[in-house]
Design an enzyme around this catalytic site. Structure first.
Site, PDB file in Angstrom:
ATOM      1  N   LYS A  22      53.747  31.226  11.643  1.00  0.00           N
ATOM      2  CA  LYS A  22      53.687  30.627  12.992  1.00  0.00           C
ATOM      3  C   LYS A  22      53.909  29.117  12.911  1.00  0.00           C
ATOM      4  O   LYS A  22      54.705  28.552  13.657  1.00  0.00           O
ATOM      5  CB  LYS A  22      52.326  30.908  13.624  1.00  0.00           C
ATOM      6  CG  LYS A  22      52.002  30.070  14.862  1.00  0.00           C
ATOM      7  CD  LYS A  22      50.666  30.401  15.486  1.00  0.00           C
ATOM      8  CE  LYS A  22      49.551  29.553  14.987  1.00  0.00           C
ATOM      9  NZ  LYS A  22      49.488  28.183  15.514  1.00  0.00           N
ATOM     10  N   ASN A  23      53.221  28.470  11.970  1.00  0.00           N
ATOM     11  CA  ASN A  23      53.258  27.005  11.933  1.00  0.00           C
ATOM     12  C   ASN A  23      54.501  26.453  11.254  1.00  0.00           C
ATOM     13  O   ASN A  23      54.699  25.249  11.219  1.00  0.00           O
ATOM     14  CB  ASN A  23      51.975  26.456  11.300  1.00  0.00           C
ATOM     15  CG  ASN A  23      50.769  26.778  12.167  1.00  0.00           C
ATOM     16  OD1 ASN A  23      50.914  27.163  13.338  1.00  0.00           O
ATOM     17  ND2 ASN A  23      49.587  26.652  11.603  1.00  0.00           N
ATOM     18  N   CYS A 116      44.355  25.512  20.402  1.00  0.00           N
ATOM     19  CA  CYS A 116      42.961  25.842  20.092  1.00  0.00           C
ATOM     20  C   CYS A 116      42.073  24.621  20.311  1.00  0.00           C
ATOM     21  O   CYS A 116      42.429  23.510  19.958  1.00  0.00           O
ATOM     22  CB  CYS A 116      42.843  26.288  18.638  1.00  0.00           C
ATOM     23  SG  CYS A 116      43.586  27.885  18.340  1.00  0.00           S
ATOM     24  N   ARG A 121      41.907  16.508  19.514  1.00  0.00           N
ATOM     25  CA  ARG A 121      43.339  16.761  19.243  1.00  0.00           C
ATOM     26  C   ARG A 121      44.239  15.729  19.923  1.00  0.00           C
ATOM     27  O   ARG A 121      45.090  16.034  20.750  1.00  0.00           O
ATOM     28  CB  ARG A 121      43.735  18.188  19.623  1.00  0.00           C
ATOM     29  CG  ARG A 121      42.879  19.206  18.878  1.00  0.00           C
ATOM     30  CD  ARG A 121      43.466  20.550  18.808  1.00  0.00           C
ATOM     31  NE  ARG A 121      44.483  20.649  17.758  1.00  0.00           N
ATOM     32  CZ  ARG A 121      45.114  21.806  17.493  1.00  0.00           C
ATOM     33  NH1 ARG A 121      44.880  22.864  18.206  1.00  0.00           N
ATOM     34  NH2 ARG A 121      46.022  21.862  16.528  1.00  0.00           N
ATOM     35  N   ASP A 305      42.500  25.915   8.353  1.00  0.00           N
ATOM     36  CA  ASP A 305      42.767  27.168   9.075  1.00  0.00           C
ATOM     37  C   ASP A 305      42.126  28.373   8.411  1.00  0.00           C
ATOM     38  O   ASP A 305      42.071  29.444   9.014  1.00  0.00           O
ATOM     39  CB  ASP A 305      44.289  27.408   9.189  1.00  0.00           C
ATOM     40  CG  ASP A 305      44.919  26.449  10.171  1.00  0.00           C
ATOM     41  OD1 ASP A 305      46.158  26.416  10.263  1.00  0.00           O
ATOM     42  OD2 ASP A 305      44.174  25.702  10.831  1.00  0.00           O
ATOM     43  N   ARG A 396      48.010  34.974  19.738  1.00  0.00           N
ATOM     44  CA  ARG A 396      48.847  33.768  19.617  1.00  0.00           C
ATOM     45  C   ARG A 396      49.424  33.672  18.202  1.00  0.00           C
ATOM     46  O   ARG A 396      50.486  33.099  17.996  1.00  0.00           O
ATOM     47  CB  ARG A 396      48.017  32.510  19.912  1.00  0.00           C
ATOM     48  CG  ARG A 396      47.711  32.281  21.372  1.00  0.00           C
ATOM     49  CD  ARG A 396      47.079  30.914  21.574  1.00  0.00           C
ATOM     50  NE  ARG A 396      47.841  29.895  20.858  1.00  0.00           N
ATOM     51  CZ  ARG A 396      47.289  28.806  20.334  1.00  0.00           C
ATOM     52  NH1 ARG A 396      45.992  28.614  20.425  1.00  0.00           N
ATOM     53  NH2 ARG A 396      48.018  27.909  19.711  1.00  0.00           N
TER      54      ARG A 396
HETATM   55  C1  EPZ Z   1      48.689  21.895  12.697  1.00  0.00           C
HETATM   56  O1  EPZ Z   1      48.033  21.341  13.825  1.00  0.00           O
HETATM   57  C2  EPZ Z   1      48.519  23.399  12.828  1.00  0.00           C
HETATM   58  N1  EPZ Z   1      49.123  23.845  14.074  1.00  0.00           N
HETATM   59  C3  EPZ Z   1      47.034  23.756  12.829  1.00  0.00           C
HETATM   60  O2  EPZ Z   1      46.940  25.175  12.845  1.00  0.00           O
HETATM   61  C4  EPZ Z   1      46.401  23.241  11.542  1.00  0.00           C
HETATM   62  O3  EPZ Z   1      45.008  23.489  11.587  1.00  0.00           O
HETATM   63  C5  EPZ Z   1      46.652  21.732  11.420  1.00  0.00           C
HETATM   64  O4  EPZ Z   1      48.062  21.463  11.479  1.00  0.00           O
HETATM   65  C6  EPZ Z   1      46.111  21.167  10.116  1.00  0.00           C
HETATM   66  O5  EPZ Z   1      46.695  21.816   9.042  1.00  0.00           O
HETATM   67  C7  EPZ Z   1      50.464  24.014  14.140  1.00  0.00           C
HETATM   68  O6  EPZ Z   1      51.182  23.746  13.203  1.00  0.00           O
HETATM   69  C8  EPZ Z   1      51.007  24.511  15.440  1.00  0.00           C
HETATM   70  P1  EPZ Z   1      47.162  17.677  12.561  1.00  0.00           P
HETATM   71  P2  EPZ Z   1      48.198  19.768  14.160  1.00  0.00           P
HETATM   72  O7  EPZ Z   1      48.006  16.812  13.412  1.00  0.00           O
HETATM   73  O8  EPZ Z   1      49.568  19.334  13.827  1.00  0.00           O
HETATM   74  C9  EPZ Z   1      44.159  14.359  14.014  1.00  0.00           C
HETATM   75  C10 EPZ Z   1      46.358  27.284  13.695  1.00  0.00           C
HETATM   76  O9  EPZ Z   1      45.281  27.883  13.751  1.00  0.00           O
HETATM   77  N2  EPZ Z   1      45.301  13.803  14.756  1.00  0.00           N
HETATM   78  O10 EPZ Z   1      47.406  17.726  11.092  1.00  0.00           O
HETATM   79  O11 EPZ Z   1      47.691  19.539  15.527  1.00  0.00           O
HETATM   80  C11 EPZ Z   1      43.649  15.647  14.641  1.00  0.00           C
HETATM   81  O12 EPZ Z   1      42.770  15.363  15.712  1.00  0.00           O
HETATM   82  C12 EPZ Z   1      46.411  25.809  14.032  1.00  0.00           C
HETATM   83  O13 EPZ Z   1      47.445  27.803  13.343  1.00  0.00           O
HETATM   84  C13 EPZ Z   1      45.169  12.550  15.356  1.00  0.00           C
HETATM   85  O14 EPZ Z   1      44.125  11.918  15.265  1.00  0.00           O
HETATM   86  O15 EPZ Z   1      47.186  19.155  13.112  1.00  0.00           O
HETATM   87  C14 EPZ Z   1      42.962  16.333  13.503  1.00  0.00           C
HETATM   88  O16 EPZ Z   1      41.654  15.817  13.361  1.00  0.00           O
HETATM   89  C15 EPZ Z   1      45.058  25.248  14.422  1.00  0.00           C
HETATM   90  N3  EPZ Z   1      46.225  12.051  16.049  1.00  0.00           N
HETATM   91  C16 EPZ Z   1      43.799  15.922  12.283  1.00  0.00           C
HETATM   92  O17 EPZ Z   1      44.557  14.776  12.703  1.00  0.00           O
HETATM   93  C17 EPZ Z   1      47.406  12.735  16.168  1.00  0.00           C
HETATM   94  O18 EPZ Z   1      48.340  12.216  16.807  1.00  0.00           O
HETATM   95  C18 EPZ Z   1      44.749  17.000  11.818  1.00  0.00           C
HETATM   96  O19 EPZ Z   1      45.629  17.280  12.852  1.00  0.00           O
HETATM   97  C19 EPZ Z   1      47.510  14.008  15.555  1.00  0.00           C
HETATM   98  C20 EPZ Z   1      46.452  14.517  14.848  1.00  0.00           C
END
Ligand code: EPZ
Length: 421
Positions: A22-23, A116, A121, A305, A396
């Site tokens: 998915k990701n 989620c 986020r 995850d 999802r």
């Molecule tokens: C991706 O989400 C995945 N989703 C998530 O999987 C996964 O948990 C996550 O990466 C971490 O590996 C998809 O790929 C669609 P991040 P993403 O940006 O990109 C902070 C699932 O279950 N952050 O690495 O949103 C954020 O708040 C989902 O498949 C900022 O502060 O994750 C978090 O604390 C859930 N500012 C941390 O970084 C930003 O602009 C990690 O978020 C972006 C993120």
């Protein structure tokens, strides 16, 4: 309302082809929009987030054709303007459309993304990257107003190796004029796969899988045909089922490098993991051992995850375990549902302490995608029947979680109508 009905299961055995990631597919679908020609994607999972992304792409004028698990995308004609609100807020990945639509249209109006509820986020790192490359972006009343007349290469440094923000920056950099360097880039397999996809499009990318990625943008982007790799979190879900029930399962399509950070804790709990060129055999015959301490980290650390899944498994381990969540500030919601089943879990800030528990089947609610899967795993160990509502979260990210478990020998895994309860 549909509920996921799950019964306790004994030792598992069987083979499952692990669905496409998915990701991996979601950012690649978004990036395919910078290619005004044809993109063909194989092994695409038939899950709700992909269906939502496809309908978003069709809304803006893309021709997208499904043939079993192959998607053919023709992004020659894109109708610019606003993205429909319901599709944008239905998932996190809608934010990945920002860069490609700025490349193609120069302006984007869209709602902040959904997904989620794992904490705040924010999208500040996404916006930081695009502004560094020349975009002008404001947010008013949950609406993103973005403008860019072409992107120019830039030096981008992330305070946190955000997966989504790295993917956003890569997609913009691919179409930017000149060189872009992304420092403190995410190293996840889903980022590496996007880089491989962009290379197939004719973009020069160096350093994928490390914290520093360099991209030379190009206007000559060619049609791409690409195979989506197996979903490492779905694989971890099957591994969790084997860890709880015992027995053995063969997970076809899973590759060792993508499982970095996942395999080790399962082996520490007493599972055996053997990779071959076609997949992974995961088994557990002895007792399930606790993990004295583990914390979630960006790749190649233990992935966030898999955290909820691990909580469910550790309720069956002989002893006390501690799991710390470092990536998201509110990712223990599944623990409160597990407690309803009798799990001995204590949450203290971003740490969970888990002791061996006798779980009892009852009615619980999936708080999010991976939390829902964790409740299914707990149901495999519980006495009696467990009913899980909130199946829309699970669909999802899983094509057919019940069917996959039945392929591993779980008889009592079905979807049922709660009116019958
Ligand atoms: C991706 O989400 C995945 N989703 C998530 O999987 C996964 O948990 C996550 O990466 C971490 O590996 C998809 O790929 C669609 P991040 P993403 O940006 O990109 C902070 C699932 O279950 N952050 O690495 O949103 C954020 O708040 C989902 O498949 C900022 O502060 O994750 C978090 O604390 C859930 N500012 C941390 O970084 C930003 O602009 C990690 O978020 C972006 C993120």
């Amino acid at each position: 309302m549909t509920a996921f009905q799950i019964e306790r299961a004994g030792p598992l055995s069987g083979t499952v082809p692990v669905q496409g990631s998915k990701n991996t597919i979601l950012p690649i679908l978004a990036a395919s929009l910078i290619n005004p020609g044809k993109t063909v994607l194989h092994n695409v999972p038939r899950i709700r987030d992909v269906e939502n992304m496809v309908s978003l792409m069709r809304e803006i004028g893309c021709r997208v054709i499904w043939e079993k698990r192959t998607l053919t995308i023709d992004a020659e004609k894109i109708r610019c303007g606003c993205l429909p609100k319901e599709a944008a807020v239905s998932m996190r990945s809608s934010i990945n459309l920002l860069a490609p639509l700025l490349v193609r249209c120069g302006c984007v109006e869209m709602n902040l993304p959904g997904g989620c509820s794992l904490g705040k986020r924010p999208i500040d790192l996404h916006l930081h990257a695009l502004e560094r490359m020349g975009a002008a972006i404001t947010i008013e009343d949950d609406q993103i107003h973005a403008r860019a007349s072409g992107f120019r290469g830039a030096e981008i440094c992330f305070r946190f190796p955000s997966v989504g923000a790295t993917q956003q920056a890569l997609t913009a950099a691919a179409a930017a004029e000149g060189e872009t360097r992304i420092m403190n880039a995410a190293r996840e397999p889903e980022v590496v796969q996007l880089c491989c996809f962009l290379k197939e499009m004719g973009i020069t990318v160096r350093g994928e899988g490390t914290s520093m990625i360099q991209v030379t943008g190009s206007a000559n982007r060619k049609p791409v045909e690409f195979h989506i790799c197996a979903d490492r979190i779905v694989a971890a879900t099957c591994m969790s089922a084997v860890a709880v029930c015992g027995g053995s399962a063969y997970l076809a399509g899973v590759r060792a490098p993508e499982m970095e950070g996942i395999t080790a804790p399962f082996m520490e709990m007493g599972c055996e993991a053997v990779f071959d060129p076609s997949g992974l055999r995961i088994s557990r015959t002895g007792t399930l051992k606790p993990i004295s301490y583990i914390e979630t980290k960006p790749y190649p650390g233990f992935p966030t995850d898999v955290q909820s899944l691990l909580l469910a498994v550790l309720t069956q381990a002989d002893g006390q375990s501690v799991v710390k969540e470092n990536v998201f500030e509110a990712r223990f919601r599944a623990a409160y549902q597990l407690q309803k089943m009798g799990a001995d879990i204590i949450i203290d800030n971003n740490c969970a302490m888990i002791r061996k528990s006798r779980l009892k089947g009852t009615l619980v609610e999936a708080p999010d995608l991976r939390g829902g899967a964790a409740l299914v795993i707990a149901g495999l160990a519980a006495e009696g029947t467990t009913y899980i509502t909130g199946c829309e979260h699970i669909s999802r990210g899983y094509e057919d979680l019940a069917g996959m478990l039945r392929q591993l020998g779980v008889v009592g895994a079905v979807l049922t109508e709660t009116e019958l309860l």
